[in-house]
Design a protein around this motif. Structure first.
Motif, PDB file in Angstrom:
ATOM      1  N   PHE A 273     -85.609  -7.061 -64.935  1.00  0.00           N
ATOM      2  CA  PHE A 273     -84.828  -7.437 -66.108  1.00  0.00           C
ATOM      3  C   PHE A 273     -85.348  -6.778 -67.388  1.00  0.00           C
ATOM      4  O   PHE A 273     -84.573  -6.502 -68.314  1.00  0.00           O
ATOM      5  CB  PHE A 273     -84.841  -8.963 -66.260  1.00  0.00           C
ATOM      6  CG  PHE A 273     -84.074  -9.469 -67.442  1.00  0.00           C
ATOM      7  CD1 PHE A 273     -82.727  -9.195 -67.584  1.00  0.00           C
ATOM      8  CD2 PHE A 273     -84.702 -10.217 -68.432  1.00  0.00           C
ATOM      9  CE1 PHE A 273     -82.010  -9.658 -68.683  1.00  0.00           C
ATOM     10  CE2 PHE A 273     -84.002 -10.683 -69.523  1.00  0.00           C
ATOM     11  CZ  PHE A 273     -82.651 -10.410 -69.653  1.00  0.00           C
ATOM     12  N   THR A 276     -83.372  -3.646 -68.402  1.00  0.00           N
ATOM     13  CA  THR A 276     -81.940  -3.633 -68.704  1.00  0.00           C
ATOM     14  C   THR A 276     -81.731  -3.258 -70.168  1.00  0.00           C
ATOM     15  O   THR A 276     -82.507  -3.641 -71.034  1.00  0.00           O
ATOM     16  CB  THR A 276     -81.300  -5.012 -68.461  1.00  0.00           C
ATOM     17  OG1 THR A 276     -82.054  -6.002 -69.158  1.00  0.00           O
ATOM     18  CG2 THR A 276     -81.246  -5.343 -66.992  1.00  0.00           C
ATOM     19  N   TYR A 281     -76.967  -6.055 -70.096  1.00  0.00           N
ATOM     20  CA  TYR A 281     -77.196  -7.488 -70.265  1.00  0.00           C
ATOM     21  C   TYR A 281     -75.912  -8.197 -70.691  1.00  0.00           C
ATOM     22  O   TYR A 281     -75.590  -9.291 -70.216  1.00  0.00           O
ATOM     23  CB  TYR A 281     -78.316  -7.705 -71.288  1.00  0.00           C
ATOM     24  CG  TYR A 281     -78.693  -9.155 -71.507  1.00  0.00           C
ATOM     25  CD1 TYR A 281     -78.735 -10.061 -70.445  1.00  0.00           C
ATOM     26  CD2 TYR A 281     -79.005  -9.625 -72.779  1.00  0.00           C
ATOM     27  CE1 TYR A 281     -79.085 -11.392 -70.657  1.00  0.00           C
ATOM     28  CE2 TYR A 281     -79.352 -10.949 -72.997  1.00  0.00           C
ATOM     29  CZ  TYR A 281     -79.383 -11.828 -71.932  1.00  0.00           C
ATOM     30  OH  TYR A 281     -79.714 -13.142 -72.123  1.00  0.00           O
ATOM     31  N   ASN A 314     -85.521  -8.008 -74.378  1.00  0.00           N
ATOM     32  CA  ASN A 314     -84.562  -8.527 -73.394  1.00  0.00           C
ATOM     33  C   ASN A 314     -84.932  -9.949 -72.975  1.00  0.00           C
ATOM     34  O   ASN A 314     -84.081 -10.837 -72.914  1.00  0.00           O
ATOM     35  CB  ASN A 314     -84.539  -7.638 -72.149  1.00  0.00           C
ATOM     36  CG  ASN A 314     -84.059  -6.243 -72.439  1.00  0.00           C
ATOM     37  OD1 ASN A 314     -83.483  -5.987 -73.485  1.00  0.00           O
ATOM     38  ND2 ASN A 314     -84.309  -5.337 -71.528  1.00  0.00           N
TER      39      ASN A 314
END
Length: 595
Positions: A273, A276, A281, A314
């Motif tokens: 993640f 990203t 996202y 993020n």
């Protein structure tokens, strides 16, 4: 699911696998079994009948990682479970657009361009971009690569051409207002005005010339972005950023289709993640709402795409978007020994205060802090040894000596058990040269890819030679090809004559006709005749045809097939990859020549 597999999970992993509803943030350090958690969670969801295989979406960043994840899930499940949606972001976007892209006016058979093909498209249409600020004076392609990267970054940030044009126009109008309404003159101090400060010189003084140049630049780039996007559509093409951005556009403008996929994907899992970008996202948030059965797994300390807009932000944004999300931290490491982990932890803290651990723990008590310090599950100590040389050559020599020493002491160790990491590809040249000299086998895994493979450099050198006989560096490379069988001394002699007479290497070879021994003369004549033959073909044949002619006429391909099987397969694999790129170049370019 195999109960033994569940038994092998630690408490935190088990919590992640068995969590049923709502968003989850899993912060997973290196070697803590995050891939096992994701794959076993997928299998567990299916086994518990929470969702069917086709109702689970798992996304990661590379085809290799997606393939490995799918293979692991397949091993965990009984036979017959198909239709798993495990893929990369781009493959997912491509799949969506192939089915529904016509809903927003996209062709169903659009061609996906790689970075080189994007470069070719812009080069062919450079006159349409109306460049002034970025008008290249000498090299007409000077700024193309920078433009391609900038357009890619804009798409990563979910900025459309229309938005960029509107932003550029606002800047222009603001500047006009400042120049006319505020009547600011050169030399006026504006340090406390943020808007005006964008157009200040180094002394903090408003400068109309700087302001006009900056606004011109931004308007020019915004216009170029719009033209580029239209060129893609006109040529029935998409780039990788489009796969995400047009998927976003589809879902935003066609709520019926968005609802279809929301109903389908009851559970969404996102690996890596921290890597990203904003657009990816946003896509995931759209799909996950309103149930938000979303599990994201990441670790800011392992981010490799920060330069493309991905970072610790993020994870921080996820916590803002889902303040009630469950948080699970995996710190039990199954890969390394504790002393190695401790040293790594001390190193990574040099990135503070820009790490998640530091940002989240600011102002908190010790009991409420996020602790990412990894705990080894393997007993014993790993070996840490610092090898320091007086200079690069000495350091390289000591590295090779250490490898030879370990190999000699432990007969069960293979060459594949050694790895040498370097900071940059250029740093590896000295090590590769030393490995060659020592006769040690190695594979150079350069991130720059195909075009730094020796065999491809050989071919490109021959192409350069056909374009210009007097490319002495290219001819030197060709003379060293084993297929022409020149000795080191012979090549040194050729270079000496060229240097002494201030000639090109090609001129030196021609001047020596009749002055060499019969054997050397025969080798020189063979090479010059080959160059002459292919130079004639260059005028009428495509680069692909010249490529195949060189490999066959020179005997290079035949020589490769007589190598060790592994080396032969590797070399021919590179040649096939290069041929595919040549074929793509020919398909995209009006000029298909060697030049």
């Amino acid at each position: 699911m195999n109960d033994n597999l569940m038994e092998n999970l630690n408490k935190e992993q088990l919590d992640a696998v068995t969590h049923k509803e709502g968003p989850v943030l899993i912060v997973a350090g290196a070697g803590t079994g995050k891939t096992s958690v994701i794959t076993q969670r997928i299998a567990y969801i299916i086994e518990q009948n929470w969702a069917k295989p086709e109702e689970i979406l798992a996304l990661t960043f590379t085809e290799k990682a997606a393939g490995e994840m799918e293979e692991r899930v397949d091993r965990l499940l009984p036979m017959g479970y198909l239709d798993l949606w495990i893929s990369t972001f781009h493959s997912f976007g491509e799949r969506i657009l192939k089915e529904y892209g016509t809903e927003i006016g996209l062709p169903s058979d659009a061609k996906l361009l790689n970075e080189f093909e994007q470069w070719v498209l812009i080069k062919k249409n450079l006159d349409k971009f109306n460049l002034d600020y970025y008008r290249p004076l000498g090299n007409p392609t000077k700024f193309i690569q920078a433009l391609v990267k900038h357009f890619s970054r804009l798409k990563d940030e979910d900025i459309s051409p229309a938005q960029y044009l509107a932003y550029a126009e606002d800047l222009r109008q603001n500047l006009d207002t400042m120049l006319s309404g505020a009547k600011k003159k050169r030399g006026t101090k504006v340090r406390n005005n943020i808007t005006l400060a964008n157009y200040c010189n180094s002394q903090g003084e408003f400068d109309a010339e700087i302001a006009e140049q900056e606004v011109l630049r931004i308007n020019e780039v915004a216009n170029a972005y719009s033209i580029y996007q239209q060129l893609l559509l006109d040529n029935n093409a998409l780039d990788f950023g489009d796969l995400i951005n047009y998927s976003l556009k589809l879902f935003r403008e066609r709520p019926r289709i968005l609802e279809k996929y929301r109903q389908q994907f009851k559970y969404i899992l996102l690996d890596e993640f921290q890597d990203t970008n904003w657009a990816q996202y946003e896509l995931i948030k759209l799909l996950a709402a309103p149930k938000n059965n979303l599990v994201v797994v990441g670790d800011d300390d392992q981010s490799i795409y920060k330069f493309r807009g991905a970072s610790v932000s993020n994870i921080l944004q996820f916590k803002k978007d889902f303040p009630k999300a469950k948080e699970i931290v995996l710190v039990k490491n199954y890969r390394s020994r504790q002393n190695l982990l401790d040293l790594s932890y001390r190193f990574i803290q040099l990135n503070n205060p820009n790490r998640l651990e530091c940002k989240l723990n600011s102002g908190k008590t010790k009991n409420n802090c996020l602790d990412k310090k990894l705990i080894a599950q393997n007993k014993g100590e790993g070996v840490i040894e610092v090898i320091e040389g007086e200079d690069v050559q000495d350091e390289t020599r000591k590295i090779i000596s250490k490898i030879e020493e370990i190999k000699e002491k432990n007969k069960e160790v293979s060459w594949n058990d050694f790895g040498i990491l370097v900071r940059a590809n250029d740093s590896a040249r000295e090590i590769c040269a030393r490995l060659d000299k020592a006769g040690l086998p190695y594979i150079f895994l350069a991130s720059r890819g195909l075009y730094v493979k020796p065999i491809i450099i050989d071919v490109i050198s021959y192409f350069k030679l056909l374009d210009n006989y007097h490319e002495s560096i290219a001819l030197y490379r060709v003379l060293n090809l084993p297929v022409f069988n020149f000795s080191h001394k012979e090549i040194v002699d050729f270079n000496y004559i060229a240097y002494k007479k201030a000639w090109s290497l090609f001129s030196a070879l021609n001047s020596l006709h009749g002055k060499m021994g019969i054997e050397v003369q025969a080798k020189v004549d063979r090479l010059l005749q080959l160059i002459e033959r292919h130079t004639a073909l260059v005028k009428i044949k495509t680069v692909g045809e010249i490529y195949l002619s060189f490999l066959n006429d020179s005997g290079y391909l035949e020589l490769l097939t007589r190598q060790d099987e592994k080396d032969s397969q590797e070399s021919i694999g590179y040649l096939n990859q290069f041929l595919k790129r040549i074929q793509k170049f020919e398909a995209a370019s009006d000029d298909k020549s060697v030049r």
